[in-house]
Scaffold this active site. Structure first.
Site, PDB file in Angstrom:
ATOM      1  N   TYR A 170       6.492 -27.379 -10.604  1.00 35.00           N
ATOM      2  CA  TYR A 170       5.554 -27.714  -9.532  1.00 35.00           C
ATOM      3  C   TYR A 170       4.906 -26.446  -8.961  1.00 35.00           C
ATOM      4  O   TYR A 170       3.698 -26.406  -8.715  1.00 35.00           O
ATOM      5  CB  TYR A 170       6.317 -28.470  -8.445  1.00 35.00           C
ATOM      6  CG  TYR A 170       5.496 -29.039  -7.329  1.00 35.00           C
ATOM      7  CD1 TYR A 170       4.682 -30.149  -7.531  1.00 35.00           C
ATOM      8  CD2 TYR A 170       5.574 -28.495  -6.044  1.00 35.00           C
ATOM      9  CE1 TYR A 170       3.945 -30.695  -6.479  1.00 35.00           C
ATOM     10  CE2 TYR A 170       4.849 -29.033  -4.995  1.00 35.00           C
ATOM     11  CZ  TYR A 170       4.031 -30.136  -5.214  1.00 35.00           C
ATOM     12  OH  TYR A 170       3.313 -30.673  -4.170  1.00 35.00           O
ATOM     13  N   LYS A 174       0.951 -25.654  -8.977  1.00 36.57           N
ATOM     14  CA  LYS A 174       0.236 -25.514  -7.711  1.00 36.57           C
ATOM     15  C   LYS A 174      -0.398 -24.133  -7.557  1.00 36.57           C
ATOM     16  O   LYS A 174      -1.461 -23.997  -6.929  1.00 36.57           O
ATOM     17  CB  LYS A 174       1.179 -25.806  -6.546  1.00 36.57           C
ATOM     18  CG  LYS A 174       1.512 -27.290  -6.407  1.00 36.57           C
ATOM     19  CD  LYS A 174       0.253 -28.133  -6.245  1.00 36.57           C
ATOM     20  CE  LYS A 174       0.553 -29.562  -5.841  1.00 36.57           C
ATOM     21  NZ  LYS A 174      -0.690 -30.372  -5.697  1.00 36.57           N
TER      22      LYS A 174
END
Length: 306
Positions: A170, A174
């Protein structure tokens, strides 16, 4: 008169949470919206078009008019992104704003992270952003309108900006979105497009799935961390007033809105010839160590300590 009167927006991940809050505020401010949500579980499995259609029905009821249409497609499938752009233009006559909220979580420490969990998270976040923005950029380029007030609003995370130890997939996705956003800001400025990224802090069904040992505590239990508090800054960014702001990361958490700096060199060592380790090492320790001794400050310090 609303700040978004006459504007047309695509919002992904709009069936629940932050995306739904943004869609509601956009309609209340006068926009028409294409609502996309696969309706999957927080880890990306399963599908249910119901949430997208329910939000669209709610929005049309609020406005008393046809201001929202729904799509339940997988945003990481590039045909979905093209379809959303086509839906906006064919239904509402144009496209002004793309808001990429859709995302999933599959949290593991790196030594426990399966490649399927890596690929799934990277796919939804990075290809999901590409999916909408490739066709949107083609459309905006064809308009040849440097004063078009077109807007890209992407969603990054403190996980990427500060490196959450339990979210390597993640975090990578991101932070990739930050670089992607800055590239779009630079590449599309001549076509009247601005691109910015939001780093939100809100209690959603995704944050509720984070294991206790990876959590940053009880902060999101505070009522101030409603997803609705993320919507106002995205509405401003979507408006024609925000031409001055592009290539930036904005944080929004609780009642706070912040501006991140752009990465820059803070110290440089210059030589007259190629360096060797013996001469470079003392210079690194003399010049860099006072500025970078140990891990940087992070909101994830408690996790690192444990």
């Amino acid at each position: 008169m609303g700040v978004l009167d006459g504007r047309v927006a695509i919002i992904t991940g709009a069936g629940r949470g932050i995306g739904a809050s943004i869609a509601r505020l956009y309609v209340n401010e006068g926009a028409r919206v294409v609502v996309n949500d696969l309706g999957s579980q927080g880890d990306g499995t399963g599908a249910d078009a119901g949430p997208a259609h329910e939000i669209a029905k709610e929005l049309n009821g609020i406005a008393g008019d046809s201001v929202a249409i729904a799509d339940g497609g997988d945003i990481a499938d590039t045909t979905t992104g093209q379809r959303l752009v086509d839906m906006a233009v064919e239904t509402f006559g144009k496209l002004d704003v793309v808001v990429n909220v859709a995302g999933i979580l599959r949290d593991r420490m790196i030594f426990n992270l399966d490649e399927d969990d890596w690929d799934a998270v990277i796919r939804v976040h990075l290809r999901g952003h590409y999916s909408t923005l490739k066709p949107a950029s083609v459309y905006w380029r064809k308009q040849r309108n440097p004063d078009g007030h077109y807007r890209i609003i992407n969603f990054t995370s403190s996980s990427g900006l500060h490196g959450s130890p339990g979210q390597p997939n993640y975090a990578a996705a991101k932070m990739g979105i930050v670089g992607f956003t800055q590239s779009l800001a630079n590449g599309l400025a001549r076509y009247g497009v601005t691109a910015n990224a939001i780093a939100p802090g809100a209690a959603t069904r995704l944050t509720a799935t984070i294991p206790d040992d990876n959590s940053i505590g009880d902060a999101f239990a505070d009522a101030r961390f409603s997803p609705e508090n993320i919507a106002p800054v995205t509405a401003y960014l979507a408006s024609e007033q925000s031409d001055w702001l592009s290539g930036r990361v904005i944080s929004a958490a609780g009642f706070d809105v912040g501006l991140y700096n752009v990465p820059e060199e803070i110290e440089t060592i210059s030589g007259e010839a190629p360096w060797d380790v013996a001469t470079l090492a003392p210079e690194l320790e003399r010049r860099f160590r006072p500025l970078a001794d140990g891990l940087p400050a992070t909101p994830f310090a408690a996790q690192i300590g444990s």
